[in-house]
Write an enzyme that holds these catalytic residues in place. Structure first.
Site, PDB file in Angstrom:
ATOM      1  N   ARG A   1      42.047  45.186  53.260  1.00  0.00           N
ATOM      2  CA  ARG A   1      40.609  45.450  53.146  1.00  0.00           C
ATOM      3  C   ARG A   1      39.822  44.155  53.350  1.00  0.00           C
ATOM      4  O   ARG A   1      40.371  43.059  53.347  1.00  0.00           O
ATOM      5  CB  ARG A   1      40.281  46.031  51.773  1.00  0.00           C
ATOM      6  CG  ARG A   1      40.580  45.077  50.631  1.00  0.00           C
ATOM      7  CD  ARG A   1      39.945  45.537  49.335  1.00  0.00           C
ATOM      8  NE  ARG A   1      40.573  46.742  48.821  1.00  0.00           N
ATOM      9  CZ  ARG A   1      41.619  46.746  48.000  1.00  0.00           C
ATOM     10  NH1 ARG A   1      42.165  45.604  47.620  1.00  0.00           N
ATOM     11  NH2 ARG A   1      42.137  47.863  47.569  1.00  0.00           N
TER      12      ARG A   1
ATOM     13  N   ILE B   1      37.819  40.844  54.009  1.00  0.00           N
ATOM     14  CA  ILE B   1      38.041  39.669  54.845  1.00  0.00           C
ATOM     15  C   ILE B   1      39.455  39.673  55.414  1.00  0.00           C
ATOM     16  O   ILE B   1      39.666  39.358  56.587  1.00  0.00           O
ATOM     17  CB  ILE B   1      37.775  38.384  54.030  1.00  0.00           C
ATOM     18  CG1 ILE B   1      36.276  38.253  53.721  1.00  0.00           C
ATOM     19  CG2 ILE B   1      38.275  37.147  54.786  1.00  0.00           C
ATOM     20  CD1 ILE B   1      35.939  37.127  52.755  1.00  0.00           C
TER      21      ILE B   1
ATOM     22  N   ASP C   1      52.977  42.253  45.044  1.00  0.00           N
ATOM     23  CA  ASP C   1      52.173  41.532  44.061  1.00  0.00           C
ATOM     24  C   ASP C   1      52.406  40.050  44.323  1.00  0.00           C
ATOM     25  O   ASP C   1      53.475  39.513  44.014  1.00  0.00           O
ATOM     26  CB  ASP C   1      52.602  41.913  42.649  1.00  0.00           C
ATOM     27  CG  ASP C   1      51.830  41.149  41.569  1.00  0.00           C
ATOM     28  OD1 ASP C   1      51.056  40.225  41.908  1.00  0.00           O
ATOM     29  OD2 ASP C   1      52.019  41.462  40.381  1.00  0.00           O
ATOM     30  N   VAL C   2      51.414  39.391  44.907  1.00  0.00           N
ATOM     31  CA  VAL C   2      51.618  38.008  45.349  1.00  0.00           C
ATOM     32  C   VAL C   2      51.633  37.024  44.185  1.00  0.00           C
ATOM     33  O   VAL C   2      51.847  35.827  44.401  1.00  0.00           O
ATOM     34  CB  VAL C   2      50.555  37.584  46.390  1.00  0.00           C
ATOM     35  CG1 VAL C   2      50.778  38.324  47.700  1.00  0.00           C
ATOM     36  CG2 VAL C   2      49.137  37.811  45.862  1.00  0.00           C
TER      37      VAL C   2
ATOM     38  N   ASN D   1      44.970  35.204  51.795  1.00  0.00           N
ATOM     39  CA  ASN D   1      43.631  35.744  51.587  1.00  0.00           C
ATOM     40  C   ASN D   1      43.468  36.437  50.234  1.00  0.00           C
ATOM     41  O   ASN D   1      42.354  36.523  49.722  1.00  0.00           O
ATOM     42  CB  ASN D   1      43.306  36.740  52.705  1.00  0.00           C
ATOM     43  CG  ASN D   1      42.099  37.584  52.386  1.00  0.00           C
ATOM     44  OD1 ASN D   1      40.964  37.123  52.459  1.00  0.00           O
ATOM     45  ND2 ASN D   1      42.322  38.839  52.001  1.00  0.00           N
TER      46      ASN D   1
ATOM     47  N   TYR E   1      36.892  31.120  38.395  1.00  0.00           N
ATOM     48  CA  TYR E   1      36.889  31.317  39.846  1.00  0.00           C
ATOM     49  C   TYR E   1      36.664  29.993  40.574  1.00  0.00           C
ATOM     50  O   TYR E   1      37.403  29.639  41.500  1.00  0.00           O
ATOM     51  CB  TYR E   1      35.798  32.316  40.231  1.00  0.00           C
ATOM     52  CG  TYR E   1      35.778  32.675  41.697  1.00  0.00           C
ATOM     53  CD1 TYR E   1      36.611  33.663  42.201  1.00  0.00           C
ATOM     54  CD2 TYR E   1      34.915  32.029  42.584  1.00  0.00           C
ATOM     55  CE1 TYR E   1      36.602  33.999  43.551  1.00  0.00           C
ATOM     56  CE2 TYR E   1      34.894  32.357  43.929  1.00  0.00           C
ATOM     57  CZ  TYR E   1      35.737  33.345  44.408  1.00  0.00           C
ATOM     58  OH  TYR E   1      35.723  33.661  45.748  1.00  0.00           O
TER      59      TYR E   1
ATOM     60  N   LYS F   1      39.354  28.024  43.135  1.00  0.00           N
ATOM     61  CA  LYS F   1      39.066  27.756  44.541  1.00  0.00           C
ATOM     62  C   LYS F   1      39.089  26.253  44.844  1.00  0.00           C
ATOM     63  O   LYS F   1      39.486  25.837  45.939  1.00  0.00           O
ATOM     64  CB  LYS F   1      37.726  28.372  44.930  1.00  0.00           C
ATOM     65  CG  LYS F   1      37.741  29.909  44.910  1.00  0.00           C
ATOM     66  CD  LYS F   1      38.811  30.471  45.837  1.00  0.00           C
ATOM     67  CE  LYS F   1      38.763  31.980  45.932  1.00  0.00           C
ATOM     68  NZ  LYS F   1      39.760  32.528  46.888  1.00  0.00           N
TER      69      LYS F   1
END
Length: 258
Positions: A21, A23, A68-69, A95, A162, A166
């Site tokens: 889904r 991006i 599940d990464v 991603n 978050y 990042k």
């Protein structure tokens, strides 16, 4: 060789996490249009199946693997399955990601760790597993989807988990790039700004007033769309960027200029 040939991915195999889904799907389709066979890894089985059909319609093969990464065992199994099917891995786009914003003084340890695991730990685990394949091949390109939130603290929403994840993604990119540059593996990152994914679409439908701030702080005064990240991704994974590693391309409508 023409300049357009440098962007061709014909004969290559690309893994995109969270590719079912938003991006991830836009990038998967873009790399497919450039000729790459695609592997999408995610947790939503229904969307994985639908996305795979859309990608295959572009004339390439697409392998969908529920993964599940944040689970190293599942990541290892996914990479082994790809190698068994294709024999090689040329591109990885990390991603998969999510957010769970809350004021720092109210944020639970679980909220902090959950975001860190999805946004940062997963990128390490998948990069490690795929990187071992690429290092044996002595070639490969990894792109981590970070965020403009890795270099600024967004206003007005509180989201220290978050932002920290990042920022970690950007430093993971630089660190892996330095470690693997001499062995044929390049690692770069993309910093998206506010992009019309399901989160923003939901806020738009609810007429969330925070969107006015997001647009006001963006010099182009609009949201991006996932397809506007595909060009940066294609450049970074293709031979057109053969002397590029450890860098980050920001696609944010100018947000971080101010």
């Amino acid at each position: 060789m023409s300049i357009l040939d440098l962007f061709s991915l014909t004969g290559k195999v690309s893994i995109i996490t969270g590719g079912e889904r938003g991006i991830g799907l836009a990038i998967a389709k873009g790399l497919a249009e450039a000729g790459s066979d695609i592997v999408i890894a995610g947790i939503d089985e229904q969307n994985l199946e639908t996305a795979a059909e859309e990608i295959q319609a572009l004339g390439v093969t697409c392998m969908a693997v529920k993964t599940d990464v944040t689970d190293e065992g599942q990541v290892r199994d996914m990479v082994n399955a790809v190698c068994d099917t294709y024999g090689h891995i040329d591109v990885l786009v990390n991603n998969a990601g999510s957010g769970r914003g809350k004021a720092a003084e109210e944020m639970s340890e679980e909220d902090f760790k959950w975001v860190m695991d999805i946004n940062l730990t997963s990128q390490f685990l998948v990069s490690k597993a795929v990187g071992n394949v690429m290092l044996r091949q002595q070639k490969g390109s990894i792109v981590n989807i970070a965020s403009m939130s890795g270099v600024i603290a967004n206003n007005p929403q509180p989201q220290c988990n978050y932002n920290t994840s990042k920022a970690g993604s950007i430093m993971l990119t630089k660190s892996l790039a330095c470690e693997w540059a001499g062995r044929g593996v390049r690692v770069n990152a993309i910093n998206p700004g506010y992009t019309k994914t399901a989160l923003i679409e939901k806020r738009l439908s609810n007429e969330d007033p925070i969107l006015e701030d997001w647009l006001r702080f963006t010099p182009m005064h609009r949201f991006g769309v996932p397809e506007e990240l595909v060009g940066a991704a294609l450049y970074l994974v293709s031979d057109a960027s053969s002397f590029t590693t450890g860098t980050t391309i920001t696609v944010d409508g100018g947000y971080t200029c101010w």
